[in-house]
Enzyme design. Structure first.
Site, PDB file in Angstrom:
ATOM      1  N   ASP A  36       0.327 -13.469 -10.599  1.00  0.00           N
ATOM      2  CA  ASP A  36       1.187 -12.259 -10.607  1.00  0.00           C
ATOM      3  C   ASP A  36       2.675 -12.607 -10.569  1.00  0.00           C
ATOM      4  O   ASP A  36       3.450 -12.130 -11.398  1.00  0.00           O
ATOM      5  CB  ASP A  36       0.782 -11.244  -9.522  1.00  0.00           C
ATOM      6  CG  ASP A  36       0.820 -11.734  -8.088  1.00  0.00           C
ATOM      7  OD1 ASP A  36       0.997 -12.951  -7.855  1.00  0.00           O
ATOM      8  OD2 ASP A  36       0.645 -10.883  -7.177  1.00  0.00           O
ATOM      9  N   SER A  67      -2.440   1.213  16.768  1.00  0.00           N
ATOM     10  CA  SER A  67      -3.532   0.720  15.925  1.00  0.00           C
ATOM     11  C   SER A  67      -4.753   0.459  16.787  1.00  0.00           C
ATOM     12  O   SER A  67      -4.682  -0.281  17.776  1.00  0.00           O
ATOM     13  CB  SER A  67      -3.119  -0.570  15.210  1.00  0.00           C
ATOM     14  OG  SER A  67      -4.280  -1.178  14.677  1.00  0.00           O
ATOM     15  N   GLY A 124      -6.181 -10.678   7.756  1.00  0.00           N
ATOM     16  CA  GLY A 124      -5.893 -12.057   7.375  1.00  0.00           C
ATOM     17  C   GLY A 124      -7.014 -12.702   6.590  1.00  0.00           C
ATOM     18  O   GLY A 124      -7.156 -13.922   6.564  1.00  0.00           O
ATOM     19  N   GLY A 126      -7.533 -12.170   3.288  1.00  0.00           N
ATOM     20  CA  GLY A 126      -7.240 -12.200   1.859  1.00  0.00           C
ATOM     21  C   GLY A 126      -7.736 -10.968   1.126  1.00  0.00           C
ATOM     22  O   GLY A 126      -7.881 -10.982  -0.092  1.00  0.00           O
ATOM     23  N   LEU A 127      -8.024  -9.904   1.872  1.00  0.00           N
ATOM     24  CA  LEU A 127      -8.444  -8.655   1.208  1.00  0.00           C
ATOM     25  C   LEU A 127      -7.339  -7.602   1.309  1.00  0.00           C
ATOM     26  O   LEU A 127      -7.575  -6.406   1.167  1.00  0.00           O
ATOM     27  CB  LEU A 127      -9.755  -8.138   1.811  1.00  0.00           C
ATOM     28  CG  LEU A 127     -10.948  -9.103   1.713  1.00  0.00           C
ATOM     29  CD1 LEU A 127     -12.179  -8.508   2.394  1.00  0.00           C
ATOM     30  CD2 LEU A 127     -11.279  -9.430   0.253  1.00  0.00           C
ATOM     31  N   SER A 129      -5.112  -6.564   3.876  1.00  0.00           N
ATOM     32  CA  SER A 129      -4.906  -5.582   4.941  1.00  0.00           C
ATOM     33  C   SER A 129      -3.425  -5.207   5.033  1.00  0.00           C
ATOM     34  O   SER A 129      -3.097  -4.064   5.349  1.00  0.00           O
ATOM     35  CB  SER A 129      -5.423  -6.114   6.278  1.00  0.00           C
ATOM     36  OG  SER A 129      -4.846  -7.363   6.574  1.00  0.00           O
ATOM     37  N   GLU A 162       7.417  -6.130   1.705  1.00  0.00           N
ATOM     38  CA  GLU A 162       6.705  -7.390   2.006  1.00  0.00           C
ATOM     39  C   GLU A 162       7.642  -8.592   1.794  1.00  0.00           C
ATOM     40  O   GLU A 162       7.710  -9.499   2.616  1.00  0.00           O
ATOM     41  CB  GLU A 162       5.478  -7.492   1.093  1.00  0.00           C
ATOM     42  CG  GLU A 162       4.675  -8.750   1.242  1.00  0.00           C
ATOM     43  CD  GLU A 162       3.566  -8.675   2.287  1.00  0.00           C
ATOM     44  OE1 GLU A 162       2.958  -7.602   2.439  1.00  0.00           O
ATOM     45  OE2 GLU A 162       3.322  -9.697   2.940  1.00  0.00           O
ATOM     46  N   ASP A 174      -1.316  -7.030  -5.020  1.00  0.00           N
ATOM     47  CA  ASP A 174      -2.038  -6.381  -3.923  1.00  0.00           C
ATOM     48  C   ASP A 174      -1.650  -4.908  -3.790  1.00  0.00           C
ATOM     49  O   ASP A 174      -2.503  -4.027  -3.712  1.00  0.00           O
ATOM     50  CB  ASP A 174      -1.748  -7.098  -2.596  1.00  0.00           C
ATOM     51  CG  ASP A 174      -2.142  -8.555  -2.651  1.00  0.00           C
ATOM     52  OD1 ASP A 174      -2.836  -8.937  -3.608  1.00  0.00           O
ATOM     53  OD2 ASP A 174      -1.754  -9.308  -1.739  1.00  0.00           O
ATOM     54  N   TYR A 224       2.247 -20.567   0.666  1.00  0.00           N
ATOM     55  CA  TYR A 224       2.298 -19.621  -0.453  1.00  0.00           C
ATOM     56  C   TYR A 224       3.680 -19.677  -1.099  1.00  0.00           C
ATOM     57  O   TYR A 224       3.817 -19.815  -2.320  1.00  0.00           O
ATOM     58  CB  TYR A 224       2.000 -18.210   0.072  1.00  0.00           C
ATOM     59  CG  TYR A 224       2.007 -17.152  -1.000  1.00  0.00           C
ATOM     60  CD1 TYR A 224       0.832 -16.775  -1.637  1.00  0.00           C
ATOM     61  CD2 TYR A 224       3.193 -16.530  -1.394  1.00  0.00           C
ATOM     62  CE1 TYR A 224       0.834 -15.806  -2.630  1.00  0.00           C
ATOM     63  CE2 TYR A 224       3.205 -15.572  -2.379  1.00  0.00           C
ATOM     64  CZ  TYR A 224       2.022 -15.211  -2.992  1.00  0.00           C
ATOM     65  OH  TYR A 224       2.042 -14.252  -3.977  1.00  0.00           O
TER      66      TYR A 224
HETATM   67  C1  GLA Z   1      -1.581 -12.885  -2.300  1.00  0.00           C
HETATM   68  C2  GLA Z   1      -0.326 -12.206  -2.795  1.00  0.00           C
HETATM   69  C3  GLA Z   1      -0.503 -11.715  -4.235  1.00  0.00           C
HETATM   70  C4  GLA Z   1      -1.035 -12.813  -5.133  1.00  0.00           C
HETATM   71  C5  GLA Z   1      -2.242 -13.504  -4.507  1.00  0.00           C
HETATM   72  C6  GLA Z   1      -2.699 -14.702  -5.297  1.00  0.00           C
HETATM   73  O1  GLA Z   1      -2.623 -11.943  -2.179  1.00  0.00           O
HETATM   74  O2  GLA Z   1       0.036 -11.127  -1.963  1.00  0.00           O
HETATM   75  O3  GLA Z   1       0.727 -11.201  -4.709  1.00  0.00           O
HETATM   76  O4  GLA Z   1      -0.033 -13.743  -5.455  1.00  0.00           O
HETATM   77  O5  GLA Z   1      -1.981 -13.912  -3.182  1.00  0.00           O
HETATM   78  O6  GLA Z   1      -3.171 -14.311  -6.536  1.00  0.00           O
END
Ligand code: GLA
Length: 390
Positions: A36, A67, A124, A126-127, A129, A162, A174, A224
């Site tokens: 992305d 929360s 945390g 990777g979905l 949140s 973000e 995301d 990242y």
């Molecule tokens: C995270 C980032 C996204 C994307 C993915 C990897 O989820 O928030 O913008 O870069 O990693 O594809």
């Protein structure tokens, strides 16, 4: 469940009138990883689980946020006149950053609100949140303050929150998937132009299975940002050698092969190789899916994982163990890590008849290898964020 959340809101905020309710999903990306921010294609969908909010607008400038997932932190309070990042506000920095970004863009928000959040996305993992609560805040703001703003604009503002407020240099995937998701469809998004297409998924006798490594991600954010910088450096090197591109996603693999010798730094070359090849894989994979050739789509998912493992180096023992165990199972059409990596989840396409064994066997092998227990979810593709009534 919604009734319980409303009841709890009323107890916490000692209020007994009308409230508004909202929902924002998590997301899973099927292919096109770390493309992305490289101006490439991604192929994510919204999930049918995510974050719920019960909200009541206030007359003054105070925000009170609670929360259910972080009960120990209690109610977090801040003021419209002082929207600054504050470590002790923990998760509430996400919604706070979104309010701040809306104000910076001159959207008229003149009071605060009370809100109770509850999320059933593992944090945390990777979905997404974080994108989920960001876009949730955006739809709350739009609704409470009757703002004239469309979803794509809100998605962009959530990404700014973000990047600038939280400090993670993420791309737009995301927030886009969470905001623009559509039931039973996957979004093919060109992250350079933001042109997108909804692709219906007809998996017939197969399911999308998500497996969570349950590994805490640690230094993921800095790693990242490092990956992103490497890609940007590679673009600079190519630019200096007369290759006129803004993003690696503008190059096909064949075009890249002709110019890649300019990139002399080995690490940059590997990162760029992934970015370019993954972008091409995503495009080709979607064509296969449209032709109902799920087997080829699955094969490209597997290759995506290998590229993320060997060239982008964002997998690690946990994700690799889950994926390798998945590849060994009968009925697995494809399996790969999803999201940023360094822990988090894998996504697999599995024939329905084999899902039960898949979960049993993959879970067992994973436990043997890592000592960790994986959690499995069958993913249903849901709609993007909005008001929630049930
Ligand atoms: C995270 C980032 C996204 C994307 C993915 C990897 O989820 O928030 O913008 O870069 O990693 O594809």
């Amino acid at each position: 469940m919604l009734e319980d959340l409303i009841k709890e809101f009323k107890e916490i905020f000692k209020y007994d009138g009308e409230v508004e309710t909202f929902f924002s999903p998590g997301r899973v990306n099927l292919i096109g990883e770390h493309t992305d921010y490289n101006g490439g294609f991604v192929f994510p969908c919204a999930l049918d689980f995510g974050t719920y909010a019960v909200v009541k607008k206030r007359e003054d400038k105070v925000f009170r946020m609670y929360s259910k997932n972080f009960k120990i932190l209690g109610t977090i309070e801040f003021n419209l006149d002082n929207l600054v990042y504050n470590k002790k506000d923990n998760w509430a920095n996400y919604p706070k950053g979104v309010v701040k970004t809306f104000l910076d863009k001159a959207y008229k928000i003149d009071s605060g609100f009370d809100v109770l959040f509850y999320g059933n996305i593992p944090n945390g993992a990777g979905l997404s949140s974080s994108a989920s609560i960001e876009v949730l805040t955006a739809v709350i703001l739009k609704d409470l303050f009757k703002l004239d703003v469309d979803m794509v604009e809100m998605v962009k503002m959530c990404q700014v929150a973000e990047n600038k407020f939280i400090g993670v240099n993420s791309g737009i995937m995301d927030q886009f998937a969470v905001g623009m998701g559509k039931k039973d469809h996957v979004i093919l998004l060109d992250c350079n132009t933001l042109k997108f297409e909804y692709v219906p998924v007809k998996l017939k006798n197969m399911s999308i299975v998500i497996a969570n490594t349950n590994k805490k991600r640690g230094l993921a954010d800095s790693k990242y940002n490092e990956r992103r910088s490497s890609c940007e450096e590679a673009v600079k090197v190519l630019n200096d050698n007369g290759v006129n591109i803004k993003y690696l996603g503008e190059l096909t693999v064949a075009e890249f092969d002709k110019v890649k010798h300019f990139i002399t730094d080995e690490e940059q070359l590997k990162r760029a190789t992934h970015a370019v090849s993954e972008n091409e894989r995503a495009k080709v994979a979607v064509e296969f899916l449209k032709k109902d050739d799920i087997a080829e789509f699955g094969r490209l998912m597997n290759q995506s994982h290998i590229s993320l493992r060997d060239d982008y180096e964002v997998t690690g023992i946990e994700l690799d163990s889950l994926v390798e165990a998945a590849w060994e199972e009968e009925g697995t059409v494809g399996s790969r890590m999803t999201g940023a990596g360094f822990g988090g989840c894998t996504v697999s396409i599995v024939e329905n008849d084999h899902v039960e064994n898949f979960i049993k066997n993959v879970g067992k092998k994973y436990k043997e290898k890592t000592g960790l227990r994986a959690t499995f979810y069958i993913a249903n593709i849901g709609d993007g964020a909005g008001r929630y009534v049930k």
